[in-house]
Design an enzyme around this catalytic site. Structure first.
Site, PDB file in Angstrom:
ATOM      1  N   GLY A 227      21.107 103.051 -28.165  1.00 43.69           N
ATOM      2  CA  GLY A 227      21.580 103.526 -29.450  1.00 43.69           C
ATOM      3  C   GLY A 227      23.067 103.801 -29.438  1.00 43.69           C
ATOM      4  O   GLY A 227      23.822 103.160 -28.697  1.00 43.69           O
ATOM      5  N   SER A 228      23.480 104.776 -30.207  1.00 47.77           N
ATOM      6  CA  SER A 228      24.902 105.033 -30.385  1.00 47.77           C
ATOM      7  C   SER A 228      25.505 105.760 -29.187  1.00 47.77           C
ATOM      8  O   SER A 228      24.831 106.506 -28.474  1.00 47.77           O
ATOM      9  CB  SER A 228      25.137 105.863 -31.649  1.00 47.77           C
ATOM     10  OG  SER A 228      24.764 107.211 -31.443  1.00 47.77           O
ATOM     11  N   GLU A 247      22.034 102.494 -22.865  1.00 47.32           N
ATOM     12  CA  GLU A 247      22.574 101.212 -23.319  1.00 47.32           C
ATOM     13  C   GLU A 247      23.187 101.489 -24.684  1.00 47.32           C
ATOM     14  O   GLU A 247      22.486 101.623 -25.683  1.00 47.32           O
ATOM     15  CB  GLU A 247      21.456 100.163 -23.379  1.00 47.32           C
ATOM     16  CG  GLU A 247      21.980  98.744 -23.423  1.00 47.32           C
ATOM     17  CD  GLU A 247      22.451  98.374 -24.817  1.00 47.32           C
ATOM     18  OE1 GLU A 247      23.678  98.444 -25.064  1.00 47.32           O
ATOM     19  OE2 GLU A 247      21.609  98.034 -25.648  1.00 47.32           O
ATOM     20  N   LEU A 248      24.533 101.580 -24.722  1.00 51.57           N
ATOM     21  CA  LEU A 248      25.224 102.129 -25.886  1.00 51.57           C
ATOM     22  C   LEU A 248      26.113 101.129 -26.616  1.00 51.57           C
ATOM     23  O   LEU A 248      26.780 101.480 -27.572  1.00 51.57           O
ATOM     24  CB  LEU A 248      26.062 103.347 -25.455  1.00 51.57           C
ATOM     25  CG  LEU A 248      25.296 104.406 -24.655  1.00 51.57           C
ATOM     26  CD1 LEU A 248      26.226 105.535 -24.254  1.00 51.57           C
ATOM     27  CD2 LEU A 248      24.106 104.935 -25.434  1.00 51.57           C
ATOM     28  N   CYS A 281      24.519  95.348 -30.233  1.00 51.31           N
ATOM     29  CA  CYS A 281      25.475  96.004 -29.338  1.00 51.31           C
ATOM     30  C   CYS A 281      26.419  95.021 -28.665  1.00 51.31           C
ATOM     31  O   CYS A 281      27.448  95.428 -28.120  1.00 51.31           O
ATOM     32  CB  CYS A 281      24.739  96.832 -28.298  1.00 51.31           C
ATOM     33  SG  CYS A 281      23.467  95.938 -27.421  1.00 51.31           S
ATOM     34  N   GLU A 375      32.895 100.633 -32.379  1.00 50.24           N
ATOM     35  CA  GLU A 375      31.850  99.662 -32.718  1.00 50.24           C
ATOM     36  C   GLU A 375      31.532  99.782 -34.211  1.00 50.24           C
ATOM     37  O   GLU A 375      31.189 100.861 -34.690  1.00 50.24           O
ATOM     38  CB  GLU A 375      30.600  99.928 -31.886  1.00 50.24           C
ATOM     39  CG  GLU A 375      29.493  98.922 -32.102  1.00 50.24           C
ATOM     40  CD  GLU A 375      28.284  99.190 -31.221  1.00 50.24           C
ATOM     41  OE1 GLU A 375      27.767  98.247 -30.612  1.00 50.24           O
ATOM     42  OE2 GLU A 375      27.866 100.365 -31.148  1.00 50.24           O
TER      43      GLU A 375
END
Length: 472
Positions: A227-228, A247-248, A281, A375
């Site tokens: 996520g963020s 996992e960003l 991502c 992002e």
């Protein structure tokens, strides 16, 4: 209206608290979902914690059987699940079908990796002090896992966590995105039909506040979050002593050198930037073009944008679906409007169209512009010019993110240099940064996260090495 229950220890439970699910494109409500309350969450943790031994004791062939059952059931339910992904997330039907293909391959890869979990015997006669000993090493499951997943790949990113957990022998609790809970609950329906011990899994749509117990509770041994950046690092701070994989995402970039087939590259670049409506991502956000080919490539990209069909994601002709919600649309439009005021030029696009956003290419951004430093998660990318590799590598390495970088060139020496010097976790040479295989190690460094997914590597994250030392 159909109702979807939560799953606790493989059993269905309904709740007094419900939420309605809405089609991203039409905004029509089509189902309601039970939400787990704190008592449900406690029950799921207790059952999952007790399931550690039953999962740990599964043999490799038993785990392989479960993984292949999952694979086969996902194949049987392929079209229904693809349509559900499109309904809940707004991805085009072709993108949803591609996601389901990845789900199937993920379980296929896991069924192979579970048969390769061999131990190791260390040579202990390398020193006089240890030559009277033998040392055997193998991996053991860490225990109960929490998986918190996002909306953008609502089934495959669950598969990325669940398949290695089964292979590792870990029970698990899934907390899905509040935007795509039905995808997760249909995933649970698949698990329920397999020979996986029912107490080994729970799927709990719930409030973000209530879900914090799944992060903090000491009975949980491993947390995997996708996520963020902001939320991920916050959760890591709350996780205590448990292992954490984050996992960003970040700002994926791609560089195009003069020795490139520009026509081919332009097609892949547009897919990399605008696929999933840019909500990935590793969606391409920065494109660096060598000054010798900049104008030629930009023309090809602008022409290509004209052929991108926006509209109903369930229509096979649609290439660019809606953003996930109104908040995202307003956020992106505001970012672009503010950026233009500081000198940014819009090469093409730049506006919303109903609940979608036009494919957008920007240039001449200020170095501190949020679109350049954060992002964006939207169908847009930035074009910048570079003159040589020294300059390019320096720019890329200044990023606070480190995930995938794509490079178009035929120079193999450049490939080796990029691999050695770029501060990222994957250099995709000859293609765009969005390309990946689910068997590869996947994750980020810097602000992009910690730990790795990818079947073999996720299994390692979910297991601990244990030694047996025997004196001869």
């Amino acid at each position: 209206m159909k109702h979807y229950p939560i799953y606790i220890g493989g059993r269905e439970y309904s709740s007094d608290i419900v939420t309605e699910s809405t089609c991203v494109y039409s905004q029509k409500k089509f189902a309601e979902v039970s939400l787990a309350n704190p008592e449900h969450i406690e029950q799921a943790i207790e059952i999952g914690h007790k399931a550690k031994n039953s999962m740990k004791n599964l043999s490799a062939h038993q785990k392989r059987k479960v993984l292949l059952e999952c694979r086969d059931l996902f194949e049987v339910n392929f079209e229904d699940l693809a349509e559900t992904i499109t309904l809940e997330s707004g991805k085009t039907i072709n993108e949803s079908r591609a996601e389901m293909q990845r789900v199937i391959s993920t379980f296929d890869y896991a069924s192979i990796e579970v048969m390769k979990m061999d131990g190791e015997v260390l040579a202990m006669d390398t020193h006089a002090n240890s030559e009277e000993f033998e040392c055997l090493i193998k991996r053991f499951p860490k225990g109960l896992c929490t998986f918190i997943t996002p909306f953008n790949f609502p089934i495959n990113l669950i598969a990325h966590k669940v398949a290695p957990a089964i292979a590792a022998g870990c029970p698990f609790i899934i907390k899905p995105s509040d935007k795509t809970p039905i995808c997760a609950l249909k995933f649970a329906e698949i698990l329920k039909q397999t020979s996986l011990p029912k107490e080994a899994f729970s799927v709990l749509p719930c409030s973000n506040e209530d879900s914090l117990k799944l992060v903090k509770d000491e009975r949980i041994s491993f947390l995997s979050f996708t996520g963020s950046e902001k939320v991920g690092w916050m959760l890591k701070g709350l996780a205590g002593k448990k292992s954490v994989c984050l996992e960003l995402g970040g700002i994926a970039s791609c560089a195009v050198y003069p020795d490139t087939d520009l026509a081919n590259a332009s097609k892949n670049i547009l897919t990399a930037a605008f696929g999933q409506a840019g909500q990935s991502c590793i969606s391409l956000q920065k494109l660096y073009i060598h000054n010798e080919v900049k104008e030629s490539l930009i023309k090809l990209l602008v022409d290509g944008c004209k052929d991108i069909v926006l509209g109903d994601p369930s229509d096979q002709k649609t290439k660019l679906g809606p953003l996930i919600n109104e908040d995202s649309l307003q956020r992106v439009q505001k970012l672009i409007n503010q950026s233009v005021k500081t000198g940014t030029e819009i090469i093409t696009g730049g506006k919303r169209r109903n609940n979608s956003f036009e494919p957008t290419i920007l240039t001449k951004l200020d170095i501190n512009d949020p679109i350049s430093t954060q992002e964006v998660f939207a169908p847009l990318f930035i074009v910048e010019e570079f003159n040589n590799s020294d300059e390019l590598f320096q720019i890329i390495n200044k990023s606070p993110y480190g995930i995938h970088v794509g490079i178009y060139s035929s120079n193999i020496k450049l490939a080796m240099r990029a691999w050695n010097e770029l501060e990222c976790t994957s250099v995709v040479f000859g293609h765009v940064p969005t390309w990946r295989s689910d068997k590869m190690p996947y994750g980020g460094i810097k602000n992009s996260g910690c730990g790795r997914e990818g079947l073999k590597y996720a299994i390692e994250e979910m297991t601990e090495l244990k030694s047996l030392v025997i004196k001869k």
